[in-house]
Structure formats: C-alpha cells, structure tokens
Design an enzyme around this catalytic site. Structure first.
Site, PDB file in Angstrom:
ATOM      1  N   ASN A  65     -10.736   3.560 -29.027  1.00 18.03           N
ATOM      2  CA  ASN A  65     -11.328   2.722 -30.162  1.00 18.03           C
ATOM      3  C   ASN A  65     -10.948   4.125 -31.150  1.00 18.03           C
ATOM      4  O   ASN A  65     -10.464   4.127 -32.460  1.00 18.03           O
ATOM      5  CB  ASN A  65     -12.601   2.838 -29.885  1.00 18.03           C
TER       6      ASN A  65
ATOM      7  N   ASP B 204     -11.786   2.707 -23.472  1.00 21.72           N
ATOM      8  CA  ASP B 204     -11.417   3.850 -24.040  1.00 21.72           C
ATOM      9  C   ASP B 204      -9.995   3.567 -25.426  1.00 21.72           C
ATOM     10  O   ASP B 204      -9.481   2.610 -25.340  1.00 21.72           O
ATOM     11  CB  ASP B 204     -10.574   4.611 -23.349  1.00 21.72           C
TER      12      ASP B 204
ATOM     13  N   ASN C 206     -22.205  10.735 -24.213  1.00 23.52           N
ATOM     14  CA  ASN C 206     -21.913  10.299 -25.232  1.00 23.52           C
ATOM     15  C   ASN C 206     -22.708  10.625 -26.486  1.00 23.52           C
ATOM     16  O   ASN C 206     -22.766  11.105 -27.364  1.00 23.52           O
ATOM     17  CB  ASN C 206     -21.843   8.933 -25.063  1.00 23.52           C
TER      18      ASN C 206
END
Length: 247
Positions: free
Chosen positions: A19, A17, A65
């Site tokens: 980015n 997590d 996502n």
C-alpha cells in the site's frame, strides 16, 4: 482462467503488502495507499464469496506495526473504523471475526469491531477474519503461557501436550488452517503471520501491490494453487494411489 470450481481452496490467507509503496510511486502520502487498499479488500471479499471460499484471513495490522510513526498508526486505525461497513458483509452474507491482541487496539475501534461481529454473526456464506494487532510469536507465546498455567493448576499434565492440544490454545482454534497463503507486493517472506497454521499451506507470491490486486490476480493465485500437488509429507505415488481409490 483455467481453474476448477470444485477445487477452490477452503481457506485463503493474505498478506496485503504494498500500500505504502503504491502511494509513494504516485507522489501521494502512504495513507492514500491504505485507503486504496480498502477497495481491494472489498473486491476480493466479494469475489472469494462468489467462488465459494469459506474462510478469508487478512493480515491487517501486525504487533510490529505499532512501531510505525504515530501518525500512520492513527490513520490506519481511523481507516479501519470507516472500512467496517456492514453493507459489504450483509450484501455478501459474510460474518466478521478477529484474531490478535485486541487489548492494544483503541477502545472506539474495538467497540466498532465488536458491534460488527455481533451484527454479522448469523451470516454463513464466508467468514472474513481480520488479523489485527497480531503476530505468530505473540500468539505462540500466549499459548505457551496459558498451557503452562493450566498445567500448574492441575487442569493438564505435561503428557497431555501434543499438536492437537496446542491448536486449541491458538487464536485460530475455531478455524481450519489456510490452504493457500498469498503475499502481494513482491516481498518473499512470511512476516510473522500464521507460522504454525501454514505448515502445509501452498504459498503464492506476486509483485502486484495490494491496491492493484483484483479479481484476475486472485484467479491466477487460485489457478497456481490448483496446479500443485499437496502431499502433506507423503510421496507423489501415495497421493496418486489415494486419488485412484477415491476416483
């Protein structure tokens, strides 16, 4: 770093997590952060192999996502294509495997993944598992449907259903449960990742964004893991007695 090589976790799972936030802080597009994150994948894969970790499972793309902006999804899929460099697998003697709903993955990406899986199948130093188009709720729903179907077809009875049977219907049936789950980026949640499998995993959260997560960060996580007592529902006294017997 004060950790013991003979107590390295066999299976490490990571929620990569941060980015996007890493890129935003630098005034860059989120895709820039994802590109930087690939370099961390390479570094951590190499270091895990060196340390003797046997399974490394990375939460690469969740079923949720798919709801992100189409431009970001397309960029992520393109980046995945270019990041599946066989050199990193062959150099470290690592084989690739995938868990997730591959039917939703674009055909060219799916074919590239299948090709890499085939070419690395004989590598035996470590297995790198990509959780792609994956979520635990999707996985468990699929498992329930398949179990119900097999009961209806007479392959199973209701009395056959137990914890061990459920394990065989999961995406991870071929692999051990994680010993250590790491989440980078400062968030303190599991985000629908390996919920069944991490029932007794040790959890490690750090504020470091994934692109900045390096070998030293990995060592700190492993040291934290080794300083804990894994009891699996037993008492501390029981565990200490078992260790004395083994010793």
């Amino acid at each position: 770093m004060n950790y013991e090589l003979d107590k390295i976790p066999k299976h490490i799972a990571i929620i990569m997590d941060g980015n996007g936030r890493w890129a935003t802080q630098r005034g860059k597009d989120r895709s820039f952060g994802h590109q930087a994150g690939v370099e961390s994948v390479h570094k951590i894969t190499s270091e895990c192999t060196r340390l003797g970790v046997k399974w490394l499972t990375l939460y690469t793309f969740s079923t949720e996502n798919w709801n992100r902006p189409i431009e970001e999804v397309q960029a992520l899929m393109g980046l995945l294509m270019t990041s599946l460099e066989e050199e990193i697998f062959m150099k470290n003697n690592v084989r690739l495997q995938v868990i997730g709903d591959m039917q939703r993955v674009p055909k060219d990406v799916r074919e590239k993944i299948e090709e890499t899986i085939e070419h690395t199948a004989k590598n035996d130093s470590m297995t790198l598992v990509i959780a792609l188009s994956y979520s635990s709720k999707w996985e468990l729903t699929k498992a329930v449907k398949n179990i119900v179907g097999d009961v209806q077809q007479g392959k199973l009875t209701v009395n056959d259903i137990n914890e061990d049977l459920i394990n065989t219907y999961l995406e991870t049936a071929h692999m051990p449960d994680p010993d250590l789950l790491i989440r980078t980026g400062g968030e303190l949640r599991i985000s629908n990742y390996l919920l069944w499998q991490i029932a007794y995993s040790e959890l490690y959260f750090c504020d470091t964004y994934w692109p900045d997560f390096d070998e030293e960060c990995l060592h700190k996580a492993i040291e934290s893991y080794q300083n804990r007592q894994r009891r699996f529902g037993k008492t501390e006294a029981q565990i200490e007695q078992e260790l004395r017997i083994k010793g």
